[in-house]
Write an enzyme that holds these catalytic residues in place. Structure first.
Site, PDB file in Angstrom:
ATOM      1  CE  LYS A   9       5.286  -2.242   4.835  1.00 50.09           C
ATOM      2  NZ  LYS A   9       4.959  -1.129   3.887  1.00 50.09           N
ATOM      3  CG  ASP A  15       6.246   5.012   6.394  1.00 49.50           C
ATOM      4  OD1 ASP A  15       5.826   5.782   5.499  1.00 49.50           O
ATOM      5  OD2 ASP A  15       5.522   4.179   6.961  1.00 49.50           O
ATOM      6  CD  GLU A  18       1.498  -1.785   4.328  1.00 53.64           C
ATOM      7  OE1 GLU A  18       2.076  -1.519   5.416  1.00 53.64           O
ATOM      8  OE2 GLU A  18       1.432  -0.961   3.401  1.00 53.64           O
ATOM      9  CE  LYS A  34       9.282   7.256   1.740  1.00 53.52           C
ATOM     10  NZ  LYS A  34       8.396   6.200   1.243  1.00 53.52           N
ATOM     11  CG  ASP A  62       4.169  -2.672   1.218  1.00 53.92           C
ATOM     12  OD1 ASP A  62       3.713  -3.102   2.286  1.00 53.92           O
ATOM     13  OD2 ASP A  62       3.874  -1.554   0.733  1.00 53.92           O
ATOM     14  CB  THR A  73       6.361   3.772  -3.665  1.00 50.67           C
ATOM     15  OG1 THR A  73       6.768   4.955  -2.975  1.00 50.67           O
ATOM     16  CG2 THR A  73       7.478   3.299  -4.569  1.00 50.67           C
ATOM     17  CB  THR A 127      -0.898   0.002   1.258  1.00 51.59           C
ATOM     18  OG1 THR A 127      -1.794  -1.120   1.187  1.00 51.59           O
ATOM     19  CG2 THR A 127      -1.709   1.281   1.374  1.00 51.59           C
ATOM     20  N   GLY A 128       0.384   2.285  -0.651  1.00 47.26           N
ATOM     21  CA  GLY A 128       1.062   3.578  -0.612  1.00 47.26           C
ATOM     22  C   GLY A 128       1.281   4.153  -1.999  1.00 47.26           C
TER      23      GLY A 128
HETATM   24  O1  DER Z   1       1.981   2.533   4.995  1.00 51.18           O
HETATM   25  C1  DER Z   1       2.900   1.890   4.473  1.00 51.18           C
HETATM   26  O2  DER Z   1       3.492   0.937   5.051  1.00 51.18           O
HETATM   27  C2  DER Z   1       3.401   2.321   3.117  1.00 51.18           C
HETATM   28  O3  DER Z   1       3.987   1.251   2.436  1.00 51.18           O
HETATM   29  C3  DER Z   1       4.418   3.414   3.366  1.00 51.18           C
HETATM   30  O4  DER Z   1       5.337   2.924   4.240  1.00 51.18           O
HETATM   31  C4  DER Z   1       5.097   3.876   2.101  1.00 51.18           C
HETATM   32  O5  DER Z   1       4.238   4.748   1.496  1.00 51.18           O
HETATM   33  P1  DER Z   1       4.752   5.736   0.329  1.00 51.18           P
HETATM   34  O6  DER Z   1       5.265   4.826  -0.765  1.00 51.18           O
HETATM   35  O7  DER Z   1       3.503   6.483  -0.054  1.00 51.18           O
HETATM   36  O8  DER Z   1       5.827   6.595   0.915  1.00 51.18           O
END
Ligand code: DER
Length: 223
Positions: A94, A84, A103, A121, A81, A31, A28-29
């Site tokens: 994360k 952060d 996740e 990151k 995935d 990226t 999720t997110g």
């Molecule tokens: O919430 C999460 O674990 C996401 O994977 C996050 O860690 C990364 O989100 P981003 O790709 O929007 O920075």
């Protein structure tokens, strides 16, 4: 290259880890959203995906990629995935996107966690990013006190002025002021606190590979 371009770069690069004919684990997110958009180009070559959030499920389905229940698969070759934070051993923080519980569940199904991040990151020691912890609401204050005892300041994550409610119906604390030198031990300790659903340290489910977007291109780091 902008941060968004770096995310697109690694989202595209992650396709090479997707095994044709299989179900791929999807995080999720923002990226991961770049990865999902790139995955759509090869949707005829995969069986589908197992998703880690309502948001990712909706994006996958909108692109015509079948989404399978996590209980329908025995294992996945790969889980893609973001993070952060990621340190030099592939341990991650994360939960910035509030999806950390699912996740970690989907990551646990996969043989290989491939982390896709932009270079912002990368950290030496986890803890600069406020650590997300999914909690049962009635335990929030006692868990806050436990973090305070170790020097952390926990705050309830709000959305539109109200406590954010996760896909699992729980709340999230964001904990500032921690320096997590021993991620494995930290994750094990906090996991045992009554009321903790998931702690956003991914050490037991660490990354095997990190695709890091840098100004010089994609750096592939194996742990
Ligand atoms: O919430 C999460 O674990 C996401 O994977 C996050 O860690 C990364 O989100 P981003 O790709 O929007 O920075």
């Amino acid at each position: 290259l902008t941060q968004d371009e770096l995310k697109a770069l690694v989202g595209q690069a992650a396709l090479r880890y997707v095994v044709p004919g299989e179900i791929v684990g999807v995080g999720t997110g923002s990226t991961v959203n770049k990865f999902i958009d790139a995955l759509a180009a090869m949707k005829g070559q995969i069986k589908g995906a197992v998703s880690s959030s309502v948001a990712s499920t909706e994006r996958l389905q909108a692109l015509g990629i079948p989404v399978f229940d996590a209980n329908a698969v025995q294992s996945l070759s790969v889980y893609i995935d973001g993070a952060d934070e990621i340190d030099g051993q592939g341990f991650m923080v994360k939960g910035g996107g509030a999806a950390l519980t699912r996740e970690k569940i989907v990551a646990a199904l996969a043989q290989r966690f491939v982390c896709i991040v932009d270079e912002s990151k990368r950290v030496q020691t986890l803890g600069r990013f406020p650590l997300p912890v999914e909690v049962i609401p009635m335990a929030a204050q006692q868990i806050t006190r436990r973090f305070a005892a170790m020097g952390g300041q926990a705050t309830l994550r709000l959305k539109d002025g109200q406590p954010l409610v996760t896909d699992n119906g729980q709340h999230i604390l964001d904990v500032r002021g921690l320096s997590i030198a021993e991620p494995l031990a930290f994750e094990s300790e906090v996991n045992q606190w009554p009321g903790v659903v998931t702690v956003g340290v991914f050490a037991h489910q660490k990354a095997a590979v990190c695709l890091m977007g840098t100004a010089q291109g994609v750096q592939t780091i194996e742990y």
